[in-house]
Design an enzyme around this catalytic site. Structure first.
Site, PDB file in Angstrom:
ATOM      1  N   HIS A 179     -41.856  -2.127   2.219  1.00  0.00           N
ATOM      2  CA  HIS A 179     -42.786  -1.081   2.672  1.00  0.00           C
ATOM      3  C   HIS A 179     -43.276  -1.273   4.112  1.00  0.00           C
ATOM      4  O   HIS A 179     -42.948  -0.507   5.010  1.00  0.00           O
ATOM      5  CB  HIS A 179     -44.002  -1.038   1.739  1.00  0.00           C
ATOM      6  CG  HIS A 179     -43.665  -0.944   0.273  1.00  0.00           C
ATOM      7  ND1 HIS A 179     -43.113   0.171  -0.313  1.00  0.00           N
ATOM      8  CD2 HIS A 179     -43.806  -1.859  -0.712  1.00  0.00           C
ATOM      9  CE1 HIS A 179     -42.944  -0.053  -1.601  1.00  0.00           C
ATOM     10  NE2 HIS A 179     -43.348  -1.269  -1.889  1.00  0.00           N
TER      11      HIS A 179
HETATM   12  O1  RIB Z   1     -47.772   0.189  -2.032  1.00  0.00           O
HETATM   13  C1  RIB Z   1     -47.254  -0.771  -1.144  1.00  0.00           C
HETATM   14  C2  RIB Z   1     -48.310  -1.209  -0.183  1.00  0.00           C
HETATM   15  O2  RIB Z   1     -49.395  -1.813  -0.896  1.00  0.00           O
HETATM   16  C3  RIB Z   1     -47.823  -2.276   0.797  1.00  0.00           C
HETATM   17  O3  RIB Z   1     -48.569  -2.187   1.977  1.00  0.00           O
HETATM   18  C4  RIB Z   1     -48.172  -3.548   0.083  1.00  0.00           C
HETATM   19  O4  RIB Z   1     -48.330  -4.649   0.978  1.00  0.00           O
HETATM   20  C5  RIB Z   1     -49.496  -3.189  -0.528  1.00  0.00           C
HETATM   21  O5  RIB Z   1     -50.494  -3.360   0.471  1.00  0.00           O
END
Ligand code: RIB
Ligand code: CA
Length: 310
Positions: free
Chosen positions: A240
């Site tokens: 992500h």
């Molecule tokens: O949903 C994924 C996000 O939530 C990413 O930023 C992960 O690190 C958590 O913070």
């Protein structure tokens, strides 16, 4: 071309850690500071983990600040099941020697933005609590922020509930502050980050870097990816937060659609949902550039090439 001044707000967290490493390895970016927020793990750990990653990469000159220890209205939801108890499952990095700055992360954001002669891009990788509180405390910072690039949101399925992604679920009220602020937002939701998968082949290319950073990155991703790959029945775990940094380096890795996005802050069933008006049903002017597709092959080429430089 002068390096782009940025501040990274994060909740390390494994993918935050990879995003920080990518930023450290990229001279196109002038990272003015790192603010940490409670999210994946409590603030005491996110503030520690950010410094551990700075020390791993030899970037101890970058100041790290602790921000808010809980969301604006709700109690804190964490994600140890994803990132491990320490928040950096897969590595055992030494306790940081570099200091945590004494200034609060919210005040660092305000002071740095207000004293800057130029604009500063803010990249957020966790719940939006710090930036939202900074904006409430000093609304004039909006004029100094040309763009907030955020990882968060879900057009289709969420990852915490069926409808909400973790960052915006943890602090939906902070998300509402940001999405109603008028500041230019670029959003990397699960719909695009789930196209960026750490497959075994890609993981092995990172492991083959065979440096302390490359090995640590591979060990972090190994644990992190396997769980999500299994849960989401994919060939690899979605990566992500590094999408935010990759966008700042090579925006043509993705394509985008300008949409009106609103945050659900009332319904317990869909709390934190990004309601993305893809077809402009509301007639409202777009407030967000929403990333739609990713060139994942080129993304991992960039990530692997940069990690090898640290
Ligand atoms: O949903 C994924 C996000 O939530 C990413 O930023 C992960 O690190 C958590 O913070
Ligand atoms: Ca994060």
């Amino acid at each position: 071309m002068a390096a782009k001044p940025i501040i990274i707000d994060c909740d390390p967290g494994v993918d935050d850690a990879i995003a920080l490493l990518l930023a450290f390895a990229s001279p196109e970016l002038n990272l003015l500071g790192i603010t940490t927020v409670a999210g994946n793990v409590p603030l005491s750990l996110t503030a520690k983990n950010a410094r551990k990653i700075c020390e791993l990469a030899g970037r101890t000159q970058i100041p790290v600040y602790a921000g808010c220890s809980r969301p604006m209205m709700r109690s804190l939801t964490t994600a140890e099941e994803v990132h491990g108890k320490t928040g950096l499952e897969g590595v055992d990095l030494p306790e940081p020697q570099m200091p945590l700055q004494s200034q609060h992360g919210v005040d660092f954001l305000i002071d740095t933005l207000m004293s800057s002669s130029g604009e500063i891009t803010v990249a957020t990788l966790g719940p939006l609590t710090n930036l939202a509180i900074a904006l409430i405390k000093e609304p004039r910072i909006a004029a100094k922020i040309p763009e907030v690039v955020l990882m968060g949101g879900a057009i289709s399925q969420g990852n915490v509930t069926a409808s909400a992604e973790f960052n915006l679920y943890v602090d939906p009220h902070a998300a509402h502050v940001m999405f109603s602020s008028g500041i230019k937002l670029t959003m990397f939701s699960l719909d695009v980050t789930h196209q960026v998968l750490t497959t075994p082949e890609r993981l092995e290319k990172i492991r083959a870097i065979a440096t302390p950073v490359g090995t640590a990155a591979a060990n972090l991703l190994g644990h992190y990816s396997s769980r999500d790959a299994e849960r989401f029945e994919m060939t690899g775990g979605p990566l992500h937060d590094p999408c935010v940094i990759a966008y700042l380096l090579q925006p043509d890795l993705f394509n985008y659609r300008d949409c009106y996005v609103e945050i659900e802050t009332a319904s317990e069933l869909t709390l934190g949902r990004t309601v993305v008006d893809l077809w402009n049903s509301s007639g409202r002017s777009p407030n967000t550039k929403v990333a739609q597709t990713a060139d994942s092959e080129r993304f991992y080429q960039l990530l692997t090439e940069r990690l090898a430089k640290l």
